[in-house]
Design a protein around this motif. Structure first.
Motif, PDB file in Angstrom:
ATOM      1  N   ILE A  65     -31.750   7.823 -24.899  1.00 21.87           N
ATOM      2  CA  ILE A  65     -32.842   8.222 -24.021  1.00 21.87           C
ATOM      3  C   ILE A  65     -33.360   9.593 -24.416  1.00 21.87           C
ATOM      4  O   ILE A  65     -34.209  10.158 -23.755  1.00 21.87           O
ATOM      5  N   SER A  66     -32.800  10.131 -25.478  1.00 20.33           N
ATOM      6  CA  SER A  66     -33.156  11.502 -25.788  1.00 20.33           C
ATOM      7  C   SER A  66     -33.400  11.691 -27.268  1.00 20.33           C
ATOM      8  O   SER A  66     -32.625  11.242 -28.109  1.00 20.33           O
ATOM      9  N   GLY A  67     -34.471  12.373 -27.575  1.00 18.17           N
ATOM     10  CA  GLY A  67     -34.772  12.690 -28.964  1.00 18.17           C
ATOM     11  C   GLY A  67     -33.678  13.532 -29.597  1.00 18.17           C
ATOM     12  O   GLY A  67     -33.516  13.556 -30.812  1.00 18.17           O
ATOM     13  N   LEU A  74     -23.722  18.662 -26.369  1.00 17.60           N
ATOM     14  CA  LEU A  74     -23.094  17.350 -26.540  1.00 17.60           C
ATOM     15  C   LEU A  74     -23.005  16.592 -25.224  1.00 17.60           C
ATOM     16  O   LEU A  74     -22.265  15.644 -25.092  1.00 17.60           O
ATOM     17  N   THR A  75     -23.738  17.038 -24.242  1.00 16.04           N
ATOM     18  CA  THR A  75     -23.697  16.340 -22.967  1.00 16.04           C
ATOM     19  C   THR A  75     -24.970  15.570 -22.754  1.00 16.04           C
ATOM     20  O   THR A  75     -24.962  14.405 -22.401  1.00 16.04           O
ATOM     21  N   THR A  76     -26.056  16.251 -22.947  1.00 12.94           N
ATOM     22  CA  THR A  76     -27.329  15.689 -22.579  1.00 12.94           C
ATOM     23  C   THR A  76     -27.705  14.451 -23.387  1.00 12.94           C
ATOM     24  O   THR A  76     -28.147  13.472 -22.831  1.00 12.94           O
ATOM     25  N   ARG A  94     -34.822   8.271 -35.041  1.00 14.72           N
ATOM     26  CA  ARG A  94     -33.753   7.443 -34.483  1.00 14.72           C
ATOM     27  C   ARG A  94     -33.953   5.971 -34.822  1.00 14.72           C
ATOM     28  O   ARG A  94     -33.002   5.199 -34.884  1.00 14.72           O
ATOM     29  N   ALA A 133     -34.897   1.169 -27.015  1.00 13.82           N
ATOM     30  CA  ALA A 133     -35.611   2.415 -26.766  1.00 13.82           C
ATOM     31  C   ALA A 133     -36.796   2.572 -27.713  1.00 13.82           C
ATOM     32  O   ALA A 133     -37.681   3.374 -27.471  1.00 13.82           O
ATOM     33  N   SER A 193     -23.802  10.939 -26.412  1.00 14.16           N
ATOM     34  CA  SER A 193     -22.469  11.366 -26.012  1.00 14.16           C
ATOM     35  C   SER A 193     -21.894  10.406 -24.986  1.00 14.16           C
ATOM     36  O   SER A 193     -20.703  10.383 -24.754  1.00 14.16           O
ATOM     37  N   GLY A 194     -22.746   9.636 -24.350  1.00 13.54           N
ATOM     38  CA  GLY A 194     -22.236   8.651 -23.415  1.00 13.54           C
ATOM     39  C   GLY A 194     -22.160   7.292 -24.077  1.00 13.54           C
ATOM     40  O   GLY A 194     -21.141   6.621 -24.075  1.00 13.54           O
ATOM     41  N   SER A 195     -23.240   6.881 -24.678  1.00 17.04           N
ATOM     42  CA  SER A 195     -23.254   5.638 -25.433  1.00 17.04           C
ATOM     43  C   SER A 195     -23.821   5.953 -26.805  1.00 17.04           C
ATOM     44  O   SER A 195     -24.869   6.557 -26.932  1.00 17.04           O
ATOM     45  N   ARG A 232     -14.668  14.316 -27.701  1.00 15.71           N
ATOM     46  CA  ARG A 232     -14.410  14.642 -26.299  1.00 15.71           C
ATOM     47  C   ARG A 232     -15.757  14.864 -25.637  1.00 15.71           C
ATOM     48  O   ARG A 232     -16.394  15.901 -25.891  1.00 15.71           O
ATOM     49  N   PRO A 233     -16.208  13.926 -24.833  1.00  8.51           N
ATOM     50  CA  PRO A 233     -17.562  14.019 -24.265  1.00  8.51           C
ATOM     51  C   PRO A 233     -17.760  15.343 -23.537  1.00  8.51           C
ATOM     52  O   PRO A 233     -16.906  15.788 -22.784  1.00  8.51           O
ATOM     53  N   GLY A 234     -18.879  15.948 -23.812  1.00  7.71           N
ATOM     54  CA  GLY A 234     -19.190  17.196 -23.134  1.00  7.71           C
ATOM     55  C   GLY A 234     -18.314  18.339 -23.567  1.00  7.71           C
ATOM     56  O   GLY A 234     -18.303  19.390 -22.939  1.00  7.71           O
ATOM     57  N   GLU A 235     -17.549  18.164 -24.618  1.00 10.05           N
ATOM     58  CA  GLU A 235     -16.615  19.208 -25.004  1.00 10.05           C
ATOM     59  C   GLU A 235     -16.681  19.484 -26.510  1.00 10.05           C
ATOM     60  O   GLU A 235     -17.057  20.573 -26.927  1.00 10.05           O
TER      61      GLU A 235
END
Lengths: 533, 343, 315
Positions: free
Chosen positions: A73-75, A58-60, A185, A147, A64-66, A216-219
């Motif tokens: 930016i990620s498949g 859930l980070t990459t 996507r 994208a 998880s950011g936007s 919770r980003p990254g969590e």
């Protein structure tokens, strides 16, 4: 190895492209499949109030950011995207397309496609999911700074004909390709209000089966059922609690300790999970594959010589590598599509059967009786690094001196700076299988660094994109695959199996877990139900 | 303070007896080849209010004896092999550890040779005095603090109350020994064991400490077991004295008698080796040789190897301690010999 | 202890901090790969990558980049995560309580385990207790934390089910849940420290128990407990303090691995994830804060000598 986007999956940082092979069954005229889950064997015993506990990275993913789909930016974003936004079209287990938020479609003419949206659909915020919203979403997705500007470039115009119909006009025949693309996507449609008020980036609101209850980003991320979703049987449980966990050992332990219901593990984990009565495991065939990209040097000697490229292919003992390095369930990669997927051609299997003598002979014929030296970028660690060592040793046997340059920065060093003659890549096909050819060997392909161009190949690929006939698509893909194989434009290594662990709480509608190829693109959560206790 | 050892009625009956009576006491230490007896058949007593000296060279067993009274020798490697140590009639060797703790520092206190290391550098003088008081007295910290200041004042440290806050490193050796004495007096013990308390100190400071001890002993009516290798110091402070050699007492007598006329050649040797006022130091006669391993001389007089009066009879058998009235000696030739004392 | 002494020590830290900041900034150049490539997305052209690189300032001279970063840091701005789009400072503040509670748990394990083991071994020297502690300490020092973690997970999470194998519950959510989630990670993280402390303490305690002042304390009738707890420990603990300073540094470093294994969303996992995504502002910011913490802790250890050793305090 291409760091198109990188993510920690399983045991290494991998570069991934996306896609899927699709094909579709969608012919003109109201392909109205009710998409109720097939073979609902376990549904009677499903705990519809249960919460599924799953592991995911859930980070990459930029989601998880936007959460704005056009900023992806990620498949890997498709994993959460499918659940939160849903997609206009979905993929069947055999990689053919099925209705999604779009109930049916018509190919009006070869450059016009009508999408018929399901009735009574609502976004999580109560807004109506109608043709207007879909048109706005598609326009946004294909905009220049999106994208997906590239993958939706064939679209000229989208129009809301009525409440339920969106008409798409294309610059060339592309209905089949577009439908497949909308299973990715590109088919995510956000709620108009969330676009208007600028909150989409932080608070994703879609019409998918689940809404975000906690993030919770990254969590962790807690998803809860969207009651207005059109098919309550598709995801017959109350929600999914994702925990950010990518370490395969941690996932295995969490499964064994009954802290988790589903996660991607490694081969070692498979055995442990199968041995435990509280857990299970499954290895799926995947169309994600390692291969050696020779594209950068296709125009330069000695790799411009077909016989040299074929010699390299004959020299490589890929069947042995697949078995011993990637595990007993991995298949050697002989062609572009693996067995069981559209475009697979049985005639191409074992095309370059390991034959060092023949390789030597080909080299001699090409004018390199004493071999030559070349360089290759490779993943620094993991099975792919070991496979690179085998390749080096195999090539040494025919007099080719391969220097391995370990480094993760493939895009920059290999595709842009062209520092080596060859590069290891891990390829995840996109939902539209033609994009494999277009990306690597097509006129606009970002990985076609040598600007290789084969009009015959392009014609076949665009023909496939325009078709919605599965047999036609299949034949086209086979033809395209054959060109790549015969011309030896790459050295296939192995299709990596996808390895899943699950708890005994979990049941599968068809008796087996389906997935989208790997940890990052994820499991097919509609193949799962939670057992009543 | 009620004694915790025996009840008062019993105490009254034994009051006439010695305060401390060590009887046929033996200590052994484990060595590479079995048990080695380092204190053997030691008997002596200390009466209330008197000062008993225990004299000998290093290795004679005097310190082990002293530590044994406090039951402070580590077991293992040591062990008490025989004897009794009666304190106010109670055998200390029969007490368990908690009972023994109530004796230490309370009824019997002890001070040591090296004042610089005898106090914990990490705590103030006051803290350690308060601790000594509160170990046996149920008083508040404040009361204990007042008492600590009194004690420090009593042992002659100026500005006592301020100095309670000092750490040991701010004190000189002599002052530290005074502080140690203050700590020993904290619970008004009946017996003070002073193990070479002045050995590490300057000569002038030695004299001050001895004077202090003598004064305090009278003030507190406290018995003292004074251990020293220095007969001169013993002569200064003791009433009676026992001389130890190779783990045994070889002679005991009053200080006066001992100096006047020693009965054991070893005592004579110690006297001859002792510097005295008015005599040139080049006349000192050291005792030749070193103290032998007790085991190697177990079958004879232990001093025989270094004795200038040694005869065949000395080598015939171990020599028992023989009493002559209030005196005793461990020499088979004591009747034949006329040994020289200090005039 | 005089304030001047503390101030002087603080000033002497400045060059250290400067070197640390240069080191951290420089270190990120050693991470292979380029964030711009990742950020450009999967259909990126070289031009787009170049544009992003310019936007991120990655084309500036290293010294300029360093200065930009450092001046931000001095204003409390550690930059923004390239992927999460969250200010690094904000995210660190959110995650610090997690890592701190893990570090404190590990420190408790280190101190309690180390003291108990060291004292037991020293007081029962030569007995089976001593041999057990010494053997355990050797194993604890030799075994890497991830290995201990895996054993703990297999035994206590998988087989016995006493603790969760993964995850973290904050103390405000559920104190018992917090304790459960933190126990195994703390043990895994603190075990090596406990072993080191136990071994060191055993040695220094044996030395101290032979000191004259311990004999004095015995002669005054103090209880063994008091003698050990007060007289012996305070002196034996001095070398342990230095050790603890070093251990805390190890421990904070260890959180990167342990948080990963137990799926604990703390600073260590933040660093781990960010290294793999080449999220340089996060790596730099998080490592800087950890480094500052280590420097601070060692500073406090220095100061604490004064409280244990009165000579330093009075002079």
């Amino acid at each position: 190895m291409t760091r198109i986007f990188s993510t920690k999956v399983g045991q290494g940082t991998v570069g991934v492209l996306l896609t899927l092979t699709i094909p579709l069954a969608a012919c003109s005229n109201a392909q109205t499949q009710a998409s109720s889950p097939s073979g609902s064997t376990g549904l009677a015993s499903a705990d519809r109030e249960g919460i599924l506990r799953a592991a995911a990275g859930l980070t990459t993913p930029s989601l998880s950011g936007s959460f704005d789909p056009v900023k992806s930016i990620s498949g890997c974003d498709i994993l959460l995207g499918r659940l939160i936004f849903g997609t206009l079209i979905t993929l069947a287990p055999d990689r053919t397309i099925k209705p999604g938020l779009v109930e049916s479609w018509d190919v009006v003419d070869e450059k016009t496609l009508d999408l018929h949206i399901r009735a009574n659909m609502k976004f999580h915020n109560g807004e109506v999911f109608d043709a207007k919203a879909v048109k706005a979403g598609i326009d946004r997705n294909r905009a220049k700074d999106s994208a997906y500007a590239g993958s939706l470039e064939a679209i000229v115009d989208a129009e809301a004909v009525d409440d339920k119909t969106v008409r798409i006009r294309t610059s060339r025949p592309a209905a089949g390709g577009l439908l497949a693309t909308f299973a990715g996507r590109e088919g995510m449609i956000p709620a108009p209000a969330s676009i208007a008020d600028g909150t989409l980036g932080t608070t994703p609101i879609g019409a998918g089966p689940f809404k975000v209850a906690e993030w919770r980003p990254g969590e962790s991320m807690k998803l809860r059922r969207h009651d207005a979703y059109f098919d309550p049987d598709q995801f017959p449980y109350a929600g999914i609690d994702f925990v950010h966990l990518t370490d395969v050992a941690a996932v295995r332990n969490a499964l064994l300790a009954d802290n988790l219901d589903l996660g991607f593990v490694d081969l070692e984990g498979i055995d442990a999970l199968k041995a435990n009565p509280r857990t299970g495991a499954q290895v799926n065939t995947s169309d994600s594959a390692y291969y050696v990209n020779l594209n950068t040097s296709l125009h330069d000697p000695p790799l411009d010589n077909l016989k040299v490229r074929q010699a390299l292919n004959y020299a490589f003992n890929r069947a042995e590598v697949a078995k011993t390095i990637f595990g007993p369930t991995a298949a050697p990669k002989w062609q572009i599509f693996p067995k069981g997927f559209p475009g697979h051609d049985p005639a191409l299997e074992n095309y370059y059967t390991f034959d060092p003598a023949k390789a030597k002979q080909l080299l001699a014929e090409a004018g390199y009786p004493n071999g030559f030296a070349m360089t290759m970028q490779a993943f620094p660690t993991g099975p792919s690094a070991r496979s690179a060592e085998v390749l080096k040793s195999n090539l040494a046997d025919i007099g080719v001196n391969l220097t391995i340059v370990p480094g993760p920065n493939m895009t920059q060093d290999y595709h842009i700076d062209k520092k080596t003659n060859a590069g290891q890549n891990w390829w995840i096909p996109r939902t539209d299988p033609t994009l494999t050819f277009l990306s690597l060997y097509g006129p606009v392909g970002v990985l076609n660094t040598s600007k290789y161009s084969n009009p015959a190949l392009n014609d076949i690929v665009y023909g496939v994109q325009g078709s919605t006939d599965q047999a036609e698509i299949n034949t086209g893909l086979q033809q395209a695959s054959k060109i790549i194989v015969e011309e030896a434009r790459e050295i296939g290594v192995a299709y990596t199996p996808s390895t899943w662990g699950y708890s005994a709480r979990v049941g599968f509608k068809d008796g087996a877990l389906r997935d989208y190829g790997n940890a990052c693109t994820g499991a097919d959560f509609s193949s799962i139900f939670i057992k009543k206790t | 303070m009620t004694t915790l050892i025996v009840n008062e009625e019993v105490m009254d009956e034994v009051r006439a007896d010695p305060l401390l009576s060590v009887e046929n006491f033996a200590v052994e230490f484990a060595t590479g080849h079995g048990w080695s007896r380092v204190v053997d058949d030691v008997s002596f007593s200390v009466r209330a209010g008197e000062t008993m000296g225990l004299v000998g060279e290093s290795g004679s067993g005097k310190s082990v004896t002293a530590m044994s009274i406090m039951r402070l020798i580590p077991t293992p490697p040591g062990r008490i092999a025989a004897g009794r140590i009666l304190f106010e009639g109670q055998d200390l060797l029969a007490l368990d550890e908690p009972q023994m703790r109530k004796v230490r520092g309370n009824h019997i206190a002890m001070i040591f040779q090296e004042p610089l290391t005898a106090l914990n550098p990490a705590f103030t003088i006051g803290d350690q005095l308060v601790e000594a008081i509160r170990a046996h007295r149920k008083v508040t910290r404040k009361q204990a603090g007042d008492r600590a200041a009194e004690l420090l004042d009593l042992v002659g440290i100026p500005g006592a109350r301020q100095r309670l806050r000092d750490y040991p490193h701010r004190f000189s050796g002599g002052m530290l020994q005074r502080a140690m004495i203050a700590g020993a007096l904290a619970c008004s013990p009946k017996l003070l064991i002073a193990d070479e308390p002045t050995t590490a100190l300057d000569v002038t400071v030695q004299a001050q400490i001895l004077t202090l001890l003598r004064g305090l002993q009278q003030e507190f009516n406290m018995a003292m077991l004074f251990i020293s290798h220095d007969l001169g110091v013993v002569a200064d402070i003791c009433d009676r004295v026992a001389v130890m050699y190779a783990g045994q007492i070889v002679e005991s007598a009053t200080v006066y008698e001992l100096f006047e006329r020693p009965l054991h050649p070893y005592t004579e040797g110690l006297l001859l080796a002792m510097p005295q006022h008015g005599k040139p130091t080049d006349r000192l006669v050291p005792i030749p040789g070193v103290v032998p391993e007790a085991a190697s001389v177990a079958d004879r007089c232990r001093f025989e190897t270094r004795c200038r009066y040694a005869a065949d009879e000395c080598r015939a058998a171990p020599v028992p301690l023989t009493s002559y009235g209030p005196r005793a000696t461990r020499c088979v030739r004591s009747k034949d010999l006329v040994l020289g004392g200090t005039s | 202890m005089p304030i001047q002494y503390i101030v002087k020590r603080l000033i002497s830290l400045l060059p250290v901090l400067l070197i640390v900041s240069i080191g951290i900034f420089g270190l990120t150049y050693l991470i292979p790969g380029d964030a711009a490539v990742t950020l450009a997305g999967e259909s990126a052209s070289p031009e787009r990558i170049e544009a992003i690189r310019t936007e991120l300032g990655l084309n500036e001279a290293p010294l300029v980049q360093y200065w930009t970063w450092l001046s931000g840091v001095l204003h409390g701005d550690l930059g923004t995560s390239l992927y999460m789009h969250v200010p690094v400072t904000t995210e660190l503040l959110r995650r610090f309580p997690v890592t701190i509670s893990l570090a404190i748990g590990a420190l408790v394990v280190t101190i309690v385990g180390g003291l108990a083991g060291g004292i037991a071994a020293a007081l029962r020297r030569g007995t089976w207790v001593d041999r057990l502690v010494q053997g355990g300490a050797s194993v604890g020092i030799a075994m890497p934390s991830f290995w201990i973690a895996l054993i703990l997970i297999v035994v206590f999470a998988v087989n016995l089910g006493w603790f969760p194998a993964i995850g973290y519950t904050s103390i405000s959510e559920s104190p018992t849940g917090w304790l459960q989630s933190i126990t195994m990670p703390s043990v895994a993280l603190g075990a090596a420290g406990a072993a080191v402390v136990a071994r060191q303490l055993r040695g220094s305690l044996i030395d101290v128990m032979n000191m004259d002042y311990v004999r004095t304390a015995k002669a005054r009738g103090l209880s063994p407990r008091r003698i050990v707890a007060k007289h012996a420990l305070k002196n034996a603990v001095m070398p342990i303090l230095t050790l603890l300073g070093v251990q805390v540094a190890y421990l904070l470093g260890g959180t990167v691995i342990v948080e990963q294994i137990f799926g604990i969303p703390g600073v260590g996992k933040y660093i781990y994830d960010s290294v793999f995504t080449l999220d340089l502002p996060v790596v730099q910011g998080a490592v800087l804060v950890i480094a500052l913490l280590v420097v601070l802790i060692n500073f406090l250890v220095d100061i604490s000598y004064g409280f244990v050793n009165p000579k330093l305090r009075q002079e």
